[in-house]
Every structure is written in C-alpha cells, then in structure tokens.
Scaffold this active site. Sequence first.
Site, short mmCIF file in Angstrom:
data_model
loop_
_atom_site.label_atom_id
_atom_site.label_comp_id
_atom_site.label_asym_id
_atom_site.label_seq_id
_atom_site.Cartn_x
_atom_site.Cartn_y
_atom_site.Cartn_z
CE LYS A 124 4.83 13.65 -43.59
NZ LYS A 124 5.49 13.06 -42.41
CB VAL B 92 10.75 7.89 -34.16
CG1 VAL B 92 10.47 9.35 -34.51
CG2 VAL B 92 11.43 7.75 -32.81
CB ILE C 124 1.49 9.86 -32.49
CG1 ILE C 124 1.00 8.65 -33.29
CG2 ILE C 124 0.79 9.94 -31.13
CD1 ILE C 124 -0.49 8.64 -33.55
CD GLU D 286 4.61 14.18 -39.26
OE1 GLU D 286 5.00 13.00 -39.36
OE2 GLU D 286 3.42 14.51 -39.13
#
Length: 213
Positions: free
Chosen positions: A38, A14, A18, A115
């Site tokens: 991450k 999705v 970015i 993330e």
Amino acid sequence: MGKILFISGIDTDVGKTIATGVLAKQLAAKGHSVITQKMVQTGCTGLSADLQVHRRIQGIDWLPEDLDGTTCPYVFAHPCSPHLAAALEQRKIDDRRITAATAQLAAHYDYVLLEGAGGLAVPYCDNATTLDYITRQGYPVVLVTSAKLGSINHTLLSLAACKMHGIVLDTLIYNHYPCSDEVIKEDTRRYLRAHLTTHFQQAKWLDLAFTEW
C-alpha cells in the site's frame, strides 16, 4: 527483480483493495510469489487496513514485511487524501521511502502489487500526485473501474491520463459490485471492453464479480 504493478482506480471506493487481493490470489494460484503493498494508508492506525483485506482474500496471515512497515511505509489516522492526512499529523510523505520499500519487495517476489490511495490524480503532497509518481517510476497500471453510473466518463478520463503520460495499461478490472442497474452494468461493460479493444489492444480485461470475495 519482480514485476511491479500499480493498482489504481477511477475513483475512491471503487474496489481497488478487493481487486488487489483477488489479483494477488490469482497470481499465486499460477505458481508466482506475490506480495501486495500500500503506497499510503489513511483512515486507520497501526497496520494498514487495506493490507489486512488483501491478506484475508489471499488466505494468509500478516507477513514479516507487513509487521516491519515495508508493505505500507505511511499510515495516517484521518480518512482523507494522503496530502491532507499527512499535514494534519505534521508529517511529510517522502516518496523515496516508498520506492525503496517497493524495490526491497521486488528483490524477493515475482510480483509486487502496489495499491494507491483513491484515483490517479490524488495528491500525496502539495506538488505531486499519484499520477506523477507512477509516471516517474514507469510502473504499468492495473486500473479498477465499476458498474456505477458515471464510470464510463471516469474510466475514459483515467485512460486518457495514462496515455498522455506514457503509462502502460496492464489490465482493466471491471468490478460488478455495487450494481444498482443491470442495464447500465452490462452496457458499461460492453462499451469499456470495446474501447479497450480499440485503443489499448495490449491490455488485459478482468471481470471481478462480488461473489469472488
């Protein structure tokens, strides 16, 4: 300790990666020290492919915290859900290791942008999902949504899950790309902005146009 924001999305692919890179770049431009992390990376070997995208958007090289694994404690080869990727390699994901790495980064940076992998309800082991982890840690969430057909449904479900679990929504990022229908894109944007104003008044809105990266 720096502020920790968890970056999640309404689905996989999705635009979380970015969005994380762009948000990091924007915060750095305001004078903050920022590092991205991450939680779990699947679909690659060696250093995290998503972190590489972050660094490219930020315009910086690999950081020492990348090279020693602090910014991504777990990397798995198979491109699938973290719980399955770990099982295929006969490994287990210990979320305490992730938490410790995040705390280590927060001790040295103003912002840590953590993330996730996929959407909120993605499992990282057989008995815990990303949503469970965020709830336990109490991290505010930056939720990435998109202009795709179906995004209203997926966004409202994700927001409802956050509210049900007492998770603070920090920002809703509306990713304009990909867009196959301008009418749907603009109406989805209008609808979600109105929903945010009514139900999440403290949350910020950020438009992410593909021309930004």
